[in-house]
Design an enzyme around this catalytic site. Sequence first.
Site, short mmCIF file in Angstrom:
data_model
loop_
_atom_site.label_atom_id
_atom_site.label_comp_id
_atom_site.label_asym_id
_atom_site.label_seq_id
_atom_site.Cartn_x
_atom_site.Cartn_y
_atom_site.Cartn_z
N SER A 676 0.80 -1.23 0.00
CA SER A 676 0.00 0.00 0.00
C SER A 676 0.84 1.28 0.00
CB SER A 676 -0.95 0.01 1.20
OG SER A 676 -0.23 -0.04 2.41
N LYS A 719 -6.40 3.89 8.72
CA LYS A 719 -5.46 4.82 8.11
C LYS A 719 -5.98 6.24 8.13
CE LYS A 719 -3.36 1.34 5.07
NZ LYS A 719 -3.16 0.88 3.68
#
Length: 773
Positions: A676, A719
């Site tokens: 990611s 996140k």
Amino acid sequence: MELSTLNLPVLALRGLTVFPDLTLSFDVEREISIYALDCAMEADRRIFLVTQREIGVMQPQEEDLYEVGTVCHILQIIKTSDSSVRVVVQGESRAHIRRLWQLKPFLQANVELLEEDFPGKFTNRTEALLRQTYAIFGEYKELVNNIPDEIVSAILDCRDPGKVADTLAQQITLHHDDRQTILEQLHPIKRLQKMNELLAYEVDVISLEMQMDQKMRQRVAQVQKDMILREQVKVLQHELGEDGDEEIDEYTERVKALHLSEEIEKKLLKEVNRLAKQPYGSAEASVIRNYLDVCLEMPWNKQTRDRADVAKAKALLDREHFGLDKVKERILELIAVRQINPDAKGKILCLVGPPGVGKTSIAISVAKAMNRKLSRLSLGGVRDEADIRGHRKTYIGAMPGRIIDAMIRSGSMNPLLVLDEIDKLSSDMRGDPASALLEVLDSEQNYAFRDHFLEIPVDLSRVMFITTANTTDTIPRPLLDRMEVIELNSYTDEEKVEIAKRHLLPKQLKEHGLKKSQLRLSDGALRKMIAAYTRESGVRVLERQIGRLCRKAAMQLVQGDVKRVSITDKDLKDFLGVERYTESVHITKDETGVVNGLAWTEVGGEILEVEVNVMDGSGKLELTGNLGTVMQESAKTALSCLRSRSRALGIERDFYQTKDIHIHFPEGAVPKDGPSAGIAITTAMLSALTGRKVRGDVAMTGEVTLRGRVLPIGGLKEKTMAALRNGVKTVIIPKENEKDLEEIDRTVRSKLQFIGVETVDAVFAAALVPCGE
């Protein structure tokens, strides 16, 4: 001189043999035999006695008789009944049937007298043979003990080998075939040798018979002794109140009172019958008694009635847990189905989430909401299949498996079983417990689950299973396929504040004996405690910190004159010490070659800074920061993506040959991996190569491909929470992750700007500061 050929009446003997010079008495019943005796008595009392080959033949023919018999003299005939007489005869000589010329009304034959072979001179060999015969006969006499003394004397006094053989053959127990063999042998020495063989064989057989008889008598005596002792024990047990019959009757009544299925009742009654046959204190009786006790402890035919009220269940779940909307919704759907179809099979739910988010506690609340008995078993570290299926009851210390034990503890056949830490099962040479759970957690198979200890079918289809796990990666695929996975994400800071106010603080006040008025904790203190003193997905550490505040407050209340302790965010340092966590080190101003990435960890989301330096060199790519294989591959992919777009991006075409690129992730002691960070690495490299600055209020996450596409990632909720916590204003996410924004907390969504991108070009446009600024 007597003629060597005679015409004599014949009497066929069944199972008897007459020898010369010996007297024999026997009974006669057959009509042809009585006629033969009458004929002989009318003549000179001489009759020919010969043995039948088959005892069952009533009308013997010539082929039914042996060829050699004995000519005898009738000494006496005594009538014993209307149809039978007793005859006493004395043998005269051996004879051979030449022709049986009459069959009715009695047998009559032409016989030829036989003379014995001359034995020759009496030698030492003959003497040795006689002595051997006497010795074997002595052994036989000791074993039998029913031979008259006059017979014994006659045999021991006789020195004629042939006569000794004849006497022995007639007096001892032999088959008529063996007696006929002795009769047909005309040589005295050979006759005695054959007799020795037969006599030795009889001694061996009788010895074995006596040994078997002795063993049988000993066994019978032992059985009788055991029976007597057992009866005595029963009497003593009755006197002591330990009546075994009462125990058997009690077990039988308890089994029948349960009204079980025919198979189960038959099995248990069979074990009760086995127990009745065992001595009271035997090891086998203890095993059976333990087995019956466990089986009767099972809650057969006992079950609770489900609470099919969605409104009450929702109120209870909301009262005990804040948030967890997806889990609550699924539970309420299940209760709604139960309300419509009460006979629906039990479901298997798997709650997956980081530690401390309330997986086990929500399962306990579900049991309360559905009015079901609850039993919890932890599977962490279980490596023995017998822990699930149980041990065979014949093993020492055998016990049922954890599933059956949990049902016994719950006291219901439809409990809610919580299988904690199902992702931490392991296996070794004792079996694979995860494979044993395949049947348990399959509603199509577990209606007849057989535990190795019980060995009878147990219906688990009415049981509701809720399993918990931190990750699905370590759960075997077939096992995971049997469960409905519900993910529990990390709590947002606001959710943690509400949980602390509603549940954690009242709980800790109660545990520490404090009243609500004695300790006051401001919302600012809670928020600072969450940000600076805890870093977790759940609330366990937060609860411990609140407990620590309660203990500090208790000290002040005891030692000082204060009656109430108030704690604000400014007072936390005095109570909890120096802040354990500060805001993540990240850029807050525009810089070249530095990008704020977003990462997911077990304790939530974090800012992951990416630094890139470009130096003159020979095209080396250096990666540091304790990176995993996937992250290293992401860096190489980013480099290839930039090389393929170098002309459009304004990068020197030969930079990969003339420049050394060093990519570094701070906090090198922390392992990092995953794809990611792909767009963050690509943006940092482009910034370092072109000198364009990256916006300091922007963070990004997404996987990059060689062709510059941006692929979706996971952990978006955690996140974005990390981005908000660290002062980020804009978050760049993959376009395909925009649908996940609905699951993000409203507070987070309202304070952050989200930019969905499909290619790295869109990332560069949003993150890089325009030239000239």
